[in-house]
Design a protein around this motif. Structure first.
Motif, short mmCIF file in Angstrom:
data_model
loop_
_atom_site.label_atom_id
_atom_site.label_comp_id
_atom_site.label_asym_id
_atom_site.label_seq_id
_atom_site.Cartn_x
_atom_site.Cartn_y
_atom_site.Cartn_z
N MET A 171 0.83 -1.00 -0.33
CA MET A 171 0.14 0.00 0.21
C MET A 171 0.97 1.17 0.03
O MET A 171 0.27 2.21 -0.77
CB MET A 171 -0.55 0.06 1.56
CG MET A 171 -1.74 -1.28 1.24
SD MET A 171 -3.01 -1.53 3.04
CE MET A 171 -3.46 0.03 2.77
N ASN A 172 2.34 1.44 0.17
CA ASN A 172 3.15 2.54 0.44
C ASN A 172 3.24 2.63 -1.00
O ASN A 172 2.74 2.41 -1.82
CB ASN A 172 4.50 2.10 0.95
CG ASN A 172 5.09 3.06 1.26
OD1 ASN A 172 6.02 3.59 0.21
ND2 ASN A 172 5.08 3.41 2.64
N GLU A 173 3.72 4.24 -1.10
CA GLU A 173 3.68 5.23 -2.37
C GLU A 173 4.48 3.92 -2.84
O GLU A 173 4.47 5.01 -4.22
CB GLU A 173 3.67 6.56 -1.60
CG GLU A 173 5.44 6.80 -0.76
CD GLU A 173 5.73 8.53 -0.87
OE1 GLU A 173 6.54 7.96 0.14
OE2 GLU A 173 4.44 9.06 -0.91
N CYS A 174 5.84 3.72 -2.53
CA CYS A 174 6.92 3.00 -3.09
C CYS A 174 6.35 2.14 -4.23
O CYS A 174 7.35 1.94 -5.16
CB CYS A 174 8.16 2.83 -1.94
SG CYS A 174 7.03 0.94 -1.79
N GLY A 325 13.72 4.55 -3.24
CA GLY A 325 13.86 4.62 -1.95
C GLY A 325 15.52 4.81 -1.18
O GLY A 325 15.88 4.97 -2.20
N ASN A 326 16.19 3.96 -0.47
CA ASN A 326 17.40 4.29 -0.75
C ASN A 326 18.10 3.24 -0.53
O ASN A 326 19.49 2.05 -0.03
CB ASN A 326 17.28 4.52 1.20
CG ASN A 326 19.29 4.77 1.23
OD1 ASN A 326 19.31 5.30 0.97
ND2 ASN A 326 19.53 4.69 2.90
N THR A 327 17.25 1.71 -1.35
CA THR A 327 18.18 0.79 -2.08
C THR A 327 19.14 1.09 -3.03
O THR A 327 19.92 -0.27 -3.36
CB THR A 327 17.25 -0.32 -2.89
OG1 THR A 327 16.47 0.59 -3.85
CG2 THR A 327 15.78 0.06 -1.88
N MET A 328 19.36 2.32 -3.95
CA MET A 328 20.82 2.40 -4.97
C MET A 328 21.50 3.43 -4.39
O MET A 328 21.29 4.74 -4.86
CB MET A 328 19.52 2.95 -6.09
CG MET A 328 20.60 3.17 -6.90
SD MET A 328 19.62 3.39 -8.53
CE MET A 328 20.73 3.52 -9.38
N ASN A 329 21.63 3.69 -2.97
CA ASN A 329 22.60 4.37 -2.50
C ASN A 329 23.76 4.44 -2.18
O ASN A 329 25.14 3.55 -2.53
CB ASN A 329 22.45 4.27 -1.40
CG ASN A 329 22.54 5.15 -0.09
OD1 ASN A 329 24.18 5.83 -0.09
ND2 ASN A 329 22.62 6.12 0.88
N ASN A 330 24.68 4.98 -3.78
CA ASN A 330 25.54 4.97 -4.44
C ASN A 330 27.08 5.36 -3.59
O ASN A 330 27.50 4.85 -3.66
CB ASN A 330 25.48 5.91 -5.95
CG ASN A 330 26.86 5.62 -6.41
OD1 ASN A 330 26.86 4.99 -6.76
ND2 ASN A 330 27.71 6.27 -6.60
N ASN A 372 17.49 -3.26 6.32
CA ASN A 372 16.97 -2.91 5.74
C ASN A 372 16.41 -2.56 4.28
O ASN A 372 15.32 -3.14 3.36
CB ASN A 372 15.78 -1.82 6.35
CG ASN A 372 14.64 -1.63 5.93
OD1 ASN A 372 13.85 -0.43 5.41
ND2 ASN A 372 13.69 -1.64 6.21
N MET A 373 17.44 -2.05 4.12
CA MET A 373 18.31 -1.87 2.55
C MET A 373 18.06 -3.11 1.29
O MET A 373 17.59 -3.09 0.52
CB MET A 373 19.09 -0.67 2.49
CG MET A 373 18.88 0.17 2.88
SD MET A 373 20.59 1.13 3.65
CE MET A 373 21.32 1.29 2.01
N VAL A 374 18.83 -3.61 2.36
CA VAL A 374 19.03 -5.36 1.40
C VAL A 374 17.74 -5.93 1.24
O VAL A 374 17.64 -6.20 -0.17
CB VAL A 374 20.01 -6.58 2.17
CG1 VAL A 374 19.74 -7.52 1.67
CG2 VAL A 374 21.31 -5.66 2.64
N TYR A 375 16.98 -6.40 2.02
CA TYR A 375 15.72 -6.73 2.31
C TYR A 375 14.80 -5.78 0.71
O TYR A 375 13.49 -6.24 0.56
CB TYR A 375 14.88 -6.27 3.99
CG TYR A 375 13.22 -6.45 3.37
CD1 TYR A 375 12.30 -7.35 3.37
CD2 TYR A 375 12.89 -5.58 4.35
CE1 TYR A 375 10.73 -7.36 3.04
CE2 TYR A 375 10.93 -5.86 4.58
CZ TYR A 375 10.16 -7.24 4.17
OH TYR A 375 9.71 -6.74 3.79
N MET A 376 14.71 -4.81 0.97
CA MET A 376 14.24 -3.57 0.10
C MET A 376 14.24 -3.72 -1.43
O MET A 376 13.98 -3.92 -2.42
CB MET A 376 13.91 -1.82 0.33
CG MET A 376 13.26 -1.27 1.51
SD MET A 376 11.28 -1.69 1.14
CE MET A 376 10.91 -1.87 2.85
#
Length: 399
Positions: A171-174, A325-330, A372-376
């Motif tokens: 349901m989240n906006e992402c 989101g933060n899943t692609m934090n360079n 959490n970033m790995v999970y997303m």
């Protein structure tokens, strides 16, 4: 201890407040094993840090480390749920408990299976795949061709995705970026869509050679990430206003490897989502209508960019950026690539020095945030895999 002690070891640390000796070890299915006895001086004599091994599926708050006090205070601090209730409500913890039960029934049985079946797929041996599945799960299957094998494997992947994808995540906006693409795929010519998106590279080669191995490897370690999933279960996809929790089921090295590997897989799959979004919004896979993408003429050009530049070019595309989101934090990825990670085990803080030429540039995050970033990231890679596989198989079916 809960039943997850049979899946991996639980670290134990006992420090004597009288003499300062520290005993460290692990508890596993074989019992307690002492690894180290050291004569460290404890900085605060008022704190006793005997760790409680209560449930490896729950995150750990700082106050779970026992404090010196009378019996009642110690008993209160001894309760993991009383500590977590300072951050989450009892209703939220009940949701997380129900989520854990679903994981135990629907994901953990396939934990090693997805990885174990991959070699049979690579060999393109239908009989070996069927035999391996029977060996792993005790169920006989008969498949006629490699298309059936891929379809069977994708059903396993999809079931895992549905369980890992919590209601709040759905349901989240992402999710607002990815959902319209599946609806659009049902309403368009999939053959033309496939030809357009394949300009960024073969979709089938991506999910067979990159996505499948990463998903299988990560699901094989999924129990180590479970405590970080509490945020998605209670409705906060990314960690913002909640208290920072500790996670003891994975090392920062292992978490960083999963993130770094997933980053590369995600970067190579991202152009398919971007291209489909271009078609949906502008009618052409090569039409980048947002200002930040200036200079990009084709999807193929975009696909050749490194991850950091991809993110920059997408910065004005709010729908895709919310999904990423933060899943692609360079910054985290660069620090990992240049051995620029410093880890404080006491606070579980990672200092990521992402610019080798400037040591003053540092990005900080907690270990549970990295997990959490790995999970997303895993969920996003699963979504791209389901999306691309559906396009490819529908095209083949029409032919």
């Amino acid at each position: 201890m809960d039943q997850n002690v049979y899946l991996y070891e639980w670290p134990i640390g006992i420090e004597c407040k009288v003499c300062g000796d520290v005993i460290r070890g692990v508890y596993n299915r074989k019992g307690l094993s002492i690894k180290q006895l050291s004569h460290e001086q404890f900085t605060d004599p008022c704190i006793v840090t005997t760790m409680v091994g209560y449930s490896s599926s729950l995150p750990v708050v700082d106050s779970i480390y026992m404090k010196d006090g009378d019996g009642l205070d110690s008993m209160a601090l001894f309760s993991p749920y009383m500590n977590l209730l300072r951050i989450f409500t009892d209703e939220e913890l009940a949701k997380f408990n129900a989520f854990l039960l679903e994981l135990q029934k629907k994901v953990l049985p396939y934990k090693e299976g997805m990885l174990g079946l991959l070699p049979m797929i690579k060999k393109k041996s239908i009989k070996a795949y069927c035999n391996k599945f029977t060996q792993l799960f005790g169920k006989k299957i008969e498949l006629g061709n490699m298309g059936d094998v891929y379809a069977h494997y994708m059903r396993i992947l999809y079931k895992n995705y549905l369980c890992l994808r919590t209601i709040h995540y759905s349901m989240n906006e992402c999710r607002q970026c990815i959902d319209p693409l599946f609806k659009f795929m049902d309403q368009t010519n999939v053959n033309n869509l496939k030809l357009s998106l394949n300009t960024a590279g073969s979709m089938s080669e991506w999910y067979k050679n990159k996505a499948f191995p990463y998903i299988a490897k990560t699901v094989n370690h999924i129990e180590k990430l479970i405590p970080s999933m509490i945020y998605s279960v209670v409705g906060e996809i990314y960690i913002y206003n909640r208290g920072i929790l500790n996670i003891t089921t994975i090392s920062h090295e292992d978490a960083m490897v999963l993130y770094k590997d997933g980053y590369e897989v995600f970067v190579h799959g991202l152009p398919y989502i971007v291209g489909a979004r271009n078609i949906l919004d502008g009618g052409n896979v090569d039409k980048f209508s947002y200002k930040s993408a200036s200079g990009i003429k084709t999807l193929a050009d975009f696909a050749k960019l490194p991850g950091g530049l991809m993110e920059n070019k997408l910065s004005d595309c709010q729908g895709i950026m919310k999904w990423i989101g933060n899943t692609m934090n360079n910054k985290v990825r660069n620090a990992a690539s240049h051995d620029g990670i410093e880890y404080d085990s006491e606070t579980q803080t990672l200092n990521c020095y992402y610019d080798p030429a400037d040591k003053d540039k540092v990005y900080k995050l907690q270990l549970i945030e990295l997990c959490n970033m790995v999970y997303m990231q895993l969920l996003h890679i699963m979504e791209i895999t389901i999306f691309t596989y559906t396009i490819v198989t529908r095209t083949n079916a029409e032919k």
